[in-house]
Design a protein around this motif. Sequence first.
Motif, PDB file in Angstrom:
ATOM      1  N   ARG A  57      80.420  83.512  30.888  1.00 20.20           N
ATOM      2  CA  ARG A  57      80.581  83.961  32.230  1.00 20.20           C
ATOM      3  C   ARG A  57      79.297  84.683  32.619  1.00 20.20           C
ATOM      4  N   ARG A  58      78.219  84.318  32.057  1.00 19.82           N
ATOM      5  CA  ARG A  58      76.985  84.858  32.900  1.00 19.82           C
ATOM      6  C   ARG A  58      76.736  84.530  34.059  1.00 19.82           C
ATOM      7  N   ALA A  59      76.039  85.376  34.873  1.00 18.75           N
ATOM      8  CA  ALA A  59      75.863  84.864  36.359  1.00 18.75           C
ATOM      9  C   ALA A  59      75.314  83.475  36.509  1.00 18.75           C
ATOM     10  N   PRO A  60      74.168  83.326  35.951  1.00 22.50           N
ATOM     11  CA  PRO A  60      73.396  82.102  36.363  1.00 22.50           C
ATOM     12  C   PRO A  60      74.120  80.843  35.723  1.00 22.50           C
ATOM     13  N   ILE A  61      74.850  81.015  34.577  1.00 23.16           N
ATOM     14  CA  ILE A  61      75.919  79.800  34.156  1.00 23.16           C
ATOM     15  C   ILE A  61      77.111  79.530  34.998  1.00 23.16           C
ATOM     16  N   TYR A  62      77.894  80.657  35.482  1.00 20.59           N
ATOM     17  CA  TYR A  62      78.742  80.665  36.421  1.00 20.59           C
ATOM     18  C   TYR A  62      78.494  79.916  37.724  1.00 20.59           C
ATOM     19  N   THR A  63      77.619  80.388  38.152  1.00 24.26           N
ATOM     20  CA  THR A  63      76.956  79.852  39.436  1.00 24.26           C
ATOM     21  C   THR A  63      76.525  78.292  39.491  1.00 24.26           C
ATOM     22  N   ALA A  64      75.977  77.865  38.053  1.00 29.23           N
ATOM     23  CA  ALA A  64      75.820  76.574  38.075  1.00 29.23           C
ATOM     24  C   ALA A  64      77.184  75.539  37.947  1.00 29.23           C
ATOM     25  N   ARG A  65      78.081  76.308  37.039  1.00 27.94           N
ATOM     26  CA  ARG A  65      79.380  75.640  36.963  1.00 27.94           C
ATOM     27  C   ARG A  65      79.938  75.639  38.336  1.00 27.94           C
ATOM     28  N   ALA A  66      79.946  76.879  39.011  1.00 24.48           N
ATOM     29  CA  ALA A  66      80.766  76.701  40.368  1.00 24.48           C
ATOM     30  C   ALA A  66      79.933  75.599  41.218  1.00 24.48           C
ATOM     31  N   LEU A  67      78.733  75.636  41.249  1.00 22.29           N
ATOM     32  CA  LEU A  67      78.083  74.413  42.036  1.00 22.29           C
ATOM     33  C   LEU A  67      78.625  73.013  41.801  1.00 22.29           C
ATOM     34  N   ALA A  68      78.742  72.659  40.501  1.00 21.86           N
ATOM     35  CA  ALA A  68      79.125  71.520  39.951  1.00 21.86           C
ATOM     36  C   ALA A  68      80.779  71.420  40.194  1.00 21.86           C
ATOM     37  N   MET A  69      81.599  72.359  40.445  1.00 20.02           N
ATOM     38  CA  MET A  69      82.932  72.073  40.538  1.00 20.02           C
ATOM     39  C   MET A  69      83.187  72.010  42.086  1.00 20.02           C
ATOM     40  N   ALA A  70      82.153  72.670  43.084  1.00 25.90           N
ATOM     41  CA  ALA A  70      82.159  72.485  44.414  1.00 25.90           C
ATOM     42  C   ALA A  70      81.894  71.217  44.995  1.00 25.90           C
ATOM     43  N   GLN A  71      80.734  70.566  44.275  1.00 26.75           N
ATOM     44  CA  GLN A  71      80.267  69.352  44.482  1.00 26.75           C
ATOM     45  C   GLN A  71      81.173  68.295  44.130  1.00 26.75           C
ATOM     46  N   ALA A  72      81.957  68.353  43.045  1.00 27.78           N
ATOM     47  CA  ALA A  72      82.931  67.386  42.711  1.00 27.78           C
ATOM     48  C   ALA A  72      84.155  67.483  43.475  1.00 27.78           C
ATOM     49  N   HIS A  73      84.509  68.701  44.030  1.00 27.09           N
ATOM     50  CA  HIS A  73      85.688  68.784  45.104  1.00 27.09           C
ATOM     51  C   HIS A  73      85.227  67.984  46.287  1.00 27.09           C
ATOM     52  N   ASP A  74      83.935  68.296  46.799  1.00 28.19           N
ATOM     53  CA  ASP A  74      83.506  67.726  47.936  1.00 28.19           C
ATOM     54  C   ASP A  74      83.460  66.059  47.829  1.00 28.19           C
ATOM     55  N   LEU A  75      83.341  65.397  46.660  1.00 24.22           N
ATOM     56  CA  LEU A  75      83.583  64.059  46.283  1.00 24.22           C
ATOM     57  C   LEU A  75      84.881  63.634  46.714  1.00 24.22           C
ATOM     58  N   GLY A  76      85.821  64.525  46.603  1.00 27.66           N
ATOM     59  CA  GLY A  76      87.272  63.933  46.821  1.00 27.66           C
ATOM     60  C   GLY A  76      88.320  64.562  45.714  1.00 27.66           C
ATOM     61  N   LEU A  77      87.543  64.954  44.493  1.00 26.81           N
ATOM     62  CA  LEU A  77      88.318  64.969  43.349  1.00 26.81           C
ATOM     63  C   LEU A  77      89.288  66.182  43.396  1.00 26.81           C
ATOM     64  N   SER A  78      90.530  66.190  42.956  1.00 27.38           N
ATOM     65  CA  SER A  78      91.378  67.273  43.051  1.00 27.38           C
ATOM     66  C   SER A  78      91.160  68.465  42.336  1.00 27.38           C
ATOM     67  N   ARG A  79      91.382  69.767  42.615  1.00 29.99           N
ATOM     68  CA  ARG A  79      90.994  70.843  42.071  1.00 29.99           C
ATOM     69  C   ARG A  79      91.705  70.608  40.455  1.00 29.99           C
ATOM     70  N   SER A  80      92.929  70.206  40.326  1.00 33.92           N
ATOM     71  CA  SER A  80      93.575  70.001  38.852  1.00 33.92           C
ATOM     72  C   SER A  80      92.629  69.128  38.138  1.00 33.92           C
ATOM     73  N   ALA A  81      92.140  67.998  38.509  1.00 38.04           N
ATOM     74  CA  ALA A  81      91.215  67.131  37.987  1.00 38.04           C
ATOM     75  C   ALA A  81      89.968  67.810  37.416  1.00 38.04           C
ATOM     76  N   ILE A  82      89.305  68.692  38.422  1.00 36.67           N
ATOM     77  CA  ILE A  82      88.260  69.248  37.925  1.00 36.67           C
ATOM     78  C   ILE A  82      88.524  70.458  37.004  1.00 36.67           C
ATOM     79  N   ALA A  83      89.415  71.037  37.234  1.00 38.51           N
ATOM     80  CA  ALA A  83      89.940  71.989  36.192  1.00 38.51           C
ATOM     81  C   ALA A  83      90.170  71.570  34.661  1.00 38.51           C
ATOM     82  N   ARG A  84      90.793  70.470  34.863  1.00 36.50           N
ATOM     83  CA  ARG A  84      90.839  69.732  33.374  1.00 36.50           C
ATOM     84  C   ARG A  84      89.609  69.415  32.687  1.00 36.50           C
ATOM     85  N   TYR A  85      88.717  69.181  33.467  1.00 36.77           N
ATOM     86  CA  TYR A  85      87.341  68.479  33.071  1.00 36.77           C
ATOM     87  C   TYR A  85      86.503  69.845  32.363  1.00 36.77           C
TER      88      TYR A  85
END
Length: 91
Positions: A42-70
């Motif tokens: 949960r360190r800030a740089p890692i969390y931010t990188a993960r958050a960017l990946a999650m947001a980009q995946a969501h922008d592609l149209g993937l559901s939050r549940s699918a992203i959460a499972r990944y």
Amino acid sequence: MTEEEEKIILNKIRPAGLIDPIVERISAKTGIPVQTIRSKDRRAPIYTARALAMAQAHDLGLSRSAIARYFERDHTTVIAACRRVEKLLKE
């Protein structure tokens, strides 16, 4: 094909096939290993990188549940990550 039908198909395809390239691209740009981005760290740089990946995946149209499972997290974590990225982009 309508946008809604496209989202349904995207969420049925194994999400890893769509999220892996996003995580790999962020890993290359940040220097943070893919395994670390997907980790529980949960360190800030890692969390931010993960958050960017999650947001980009969501922008592609993937559901939050699918992203959460990944990322082996809860869908509310994905909601928080998307909000954080949105806030960072406004600054």
